[in-house]
Design a protein around this motif. Structure first.
Motif, PDB file in Angstrom:
ATOM      1  N   GLU A  93      -2.454   1.545 -12.651  1.00  0.00           N
ATOM      2  CA  GLU A  93      -2.672   1.712 -10.974  1.00  0.00           C
ATOM      3  C   GLU A  93      -1.710   2.422 -10.009  1.00  0.00           C
ATOM      4  OE1 GLU A  93      -4.950  -0.753  -7.842  1.00  0.00           O
ATOM      5  OE2 GLU A  93      -3.294  -1.796  -8.559  1.00  0.00           O
ATOM      6  N   THR A  94      -1.752   3.868  -9.444  1.00  0.00           N
ATOM      7  CA  THR A  94      -0.719   3.758  -8.186  1.00  0.00           C
ATOM      8  C   THR A  94      -0.364   3.945  -7.697  1.00  0.00           C
ATOM      9  OG1 THR A  94      -2.020   5.324  -7.224  1.00  0.00           O
ATOM     10  CG2 THR A  94      -1.817   6.189  -9.188  1.00  0.00           C
ATOM     11  N   SER A  95       0.990   4.112  -6.735  1.00  0.00           N
ATOM     12  CA  SER A  95       1.720   2.893  -5.608  1.00  0.00           C
ATOM     13  C   SER A  95       0.337   2.991  -4.356  1.00  0.00           C
ATOM     14  CB  SER A  95       2.810   3.161  -5.546  1.00  0.00           C
ATOM     15  OG  SER A  95       2.878   4.546  -4.895  1.00  0.00           O
ATOM     16  N   VAL A  96      -0.463   4.781  -4.581  1.00  0.00           N
ATOM     17  CA  VAL A  96      -0.588   5.300  -3.608  1.00  0.00           C
ATOM     18  C   VAL A  96      -2.228   4.105  -3.707  1.00  0.00           C
ATOM     19  CG1 VAL A  96      -2.562   6.573  -2.446  1.00  0.00           C
ATOM     20  CG2 VAL A  96      -0.485   6.830  -2.903  1.00  0.00           C
ATOM     21  N   GLN A  97      -2.625   3.931  -4.859  1.00  0.00           N
ATOM     22  CA  GLN A  97      -4.007   2.612  -4.773  1.00  0.00           C
ATOM     23  C   GLN A  97      -3.390   0.973  -4.772  1.00  0.00           C
ATOM     24  OE1 GLN A  97      -4.822   4.068  -9.284  1.00  0.00           O
ATOM     25  NE2 GLN A  97      -6.920   4.766  -8.439  1.00  0.00           N
ATOM     26  N   THR A 119     -17.451 -13.948   6.996  1.00  0.00           N
ATOM     27  CA  THR A 119     -16.670 -12.669   7.217  1.00  0.00           C
ATOM     28  C   THR A 119     -15.560 -12.246   5.715  1.00  0.00           C
ATOM     29  OG1 THR A 119     -14.799 -13.406   8.977  1.00  0.00           O
ATOM     30  CG2 THR A 119     -16.979 -12.035   9.450  1.00  0.00           C
ATOM     31  N   TYR A 120     -15.144 -11.657   5.588  1.00  0.00           N
ATOM     32  CA  TYR A 120     -14.273 -11.566   4.014  1.00  0.00           C
ATOM     33  C   TYR A 120     -12.177 -11.391   4.358  1.00  0.00           C
ATOM     34  CZ  TYR A 120     -12.349 -11.593  -0.550  1.00  0.00           C
ATOM     35  OH  TYR A 120     -12.040 -11.728  -1.383  1.00  0.00           O
ATOM     36  N   TRP A 121     -11.790 -11.580   4.145  1.00  0.00           N
ATOM     37  CA  TRP A 121     -10.676 -11.148   5.208  1.00  0.00           C
ATOM     38  C   TRP A 121      -9.369 -11.724   3.950  1.00  0.00           C
ATOM     39  CZ3 TRP A 121      -6.252 -13.292   7.716  1.00  0.00           C
ATOM     40  CH2 TRP A 121      -5.267 -12.493   8.665  1.00  0.00           C
ATOM     41  N   LYS A 122      -8.538 -10.509   3.623  1.00  0.00           N
ATOM     42  CA  LYS A 122      -7.255 -11.450   2.132  1.00  0.00           C
ATOM     43  C   LYS A 122      -7.893 -12.328   1.474  1.00  0.00           C
ATOM     44  CE  LYS A 122      -3.509 -10.903   5.675  1.00  0.00           C
ATOM     45  NZ  LYS A 122      -1.898 -10.900   6.096  1.00  0.00           N
ATOM     46  N   PHE A 139      -3.353   1.005  -0.852  1.00  0.00           N
ATOM     47  CA  PHE A 139      -4.785   0.811  -0.335  1.00  0.00           C
ATOM     48  C   PHE A 139      -5.233  -0.118  -0.536  1.00  0.00           C
ATOM     49  CE2 PHE A 139      -9.033   2.854  -0.542  1.00  0.00           C
ATOM     50  CZ  PHE A 139      -9.462   3.174   0.677  1.00  0.00           C
ATOM     51  N   ARG A 140      -5.192  -1.161  -1.218  1.00  0.00           N
ATOM     52  CA  ARG A 140      -6.047  -1.783  -1.841  1.00  0.00           C
ATOM     53  C   ARG A 140      -5.609  -2.816  -1.022  1.00  0.00           C
ATOM     54  NH1 ARG A 140      -8.715  -3.608  -6.434  1.00  0.00           N
ATOM     55  NH2 ARG A 140      -7.553  -1.723  -7.353  1.00  0.00           N
ATOM     56  N   GLY A 141      -4.394  -3.200  -0.864  1.00  0.00           N
ATOM     57  CA  GLY A 141      -3.462  -4.118   0.242  1.00  0.00           C
ATOM     58  C   GLY A 141      -4.190  -3.831   1.620  1.00  0.00           C
ATOM     59  N   ALA A 142      -4.197  -2.742   2.213  1.00  0.00           N
ATOM     60  CA  ALA A 142      -4.281  -2.364   3.579  1.00  0.00           C
ATOM     61  C   ALA A 142      -6.257  -3.028   3.546  1.00  0.00           C
ATOM     62  CB  ALA A 142      -3.888  -0.591   3.783  1.00  0.00           C
ATOM     63  N   MET A 143      -6.722  -2.792   2.752  1.00  0.00           N
ATOM     64  CA  MET A 143      -8.035  -2.871   3.128  1.00  0.00           C
ATOM     65  C   MET A 143      -8.233  -4.468   2.881  1.00  0.00           C
ATOM     66  SD  MET A 143      -9.858   0.511   3.245  1.00  0.00           S
ATOM     67  CE  MET A 143      -8.259   0.007   4.591  1.00  0.00           C
ATOM     68  N   GLY A 144      -7.585  -4.996   1.913  1.00  0.00           N
ATOM     69  CA  GLY A 144      -7.782  -6.310   1.514  1.00  0.00           C
ATOM     70  C   GLY A 144      -7.524  -7.116   3.219  1.00  0.00           C
ATOM     71  N   ASN A 145      -6.601  -6.064   3.718  1.00  0.00           N
ATOM     72  CA  ASN A 145      -6.052  -6.832   5.512  1.00  0.00           C
ATOM     73  C   ASN A 145      -6.940  -6.531   6.791  1.00  0.00           C
ATOM     74  OD1 ASN A 145      -3.935  -8.303   6.247  1.00  0.00           O
ATOM     75  ND2 ASN A 145      -2.610  -6.393   7.859  1.00  0.00           N
TER      76      ASN A 145
END
Length: 165
Positions: free
Chosen positions: A9-13, A153-156, A16-22
């Motif tokens: 997994e790249t640093s961008v992936q 809802t789903y968050w983090k 992005f995963r962290g941002a979408m989890g937020n």
């Protein structure tokens, strides 16, 4: 961690995963009937696409068992889950054929509609668009309803619900 391509997994992936989890997302179960047998899976990626005409879109992973049962013209139901349906969300997120065991449902507009849901949208699929490791499914709305219940809802990586100020 590896990506779906099997490559690291790249640093961008990761970012992005962290941002979408937020980002808080509603939790839904998309359903269909195949030869009278109900099938479904949990999704957190769907949105209204158009009001004139009414259209909705959602995404399924390319490896989704549900995706293998869908094509242009298929009727699907998007069951937006009520706040107390965290166990239903987990059941439909897993693999297996027994997802509907002990879950109240009936056929509405040609698709399995879960009982006691927060909202419901039935649609006839009009387009399937390949997009990365997912397929975007676009459908024409053929039925809809809602209830006053609170949504799940789903968050983090946790379930919750919305609370007005």
């Amino acid at each position: 961690m590896t990506s779906t391509t099997g490559l690291p997994e790249t640093s961008v992936q990761r970012a992005f995963r962290g941002a979408m989890g937020n980002v808080t997302a509603s939790v839904s179960v998309v359903t269909t009937l195949t030869d009278g047998v109900p099938h479904g899976t949990t999704v957190s990626a769907f949105m209204s696409l158009s009001m004139d005409p009414p259209m909705l879109t959602f995404a399924l992973d390319r490896s989704s068992n549900l995706l293998t049962r869908l094509g242009i013209g298929s009727v699907v139901g998007v069951n937006v889950l009520a706040a107390h349906h965290d166990q239903v969300a987990l059941r439909f997120a897993g693999k297996g054929d027994d997802k509907f065991a002990d879950v109240l449902w009936r056929v509405e507009n040609g698709a399995p509609a879960l009982g006691d849901r927060h909202a419901w949208v039935a649609l006839r699929l009009a387009q399937l668009v390949e997009a990365g490791d997912h397929v975007l499914l676009i459908g024409d709305v053929i039925g809809a309803d809602s209830t006053p219940s609170a949504p799940l809802t789903y968050w983090k990586r946790t379930f919750g619900t919305h609370q007005a100020f």
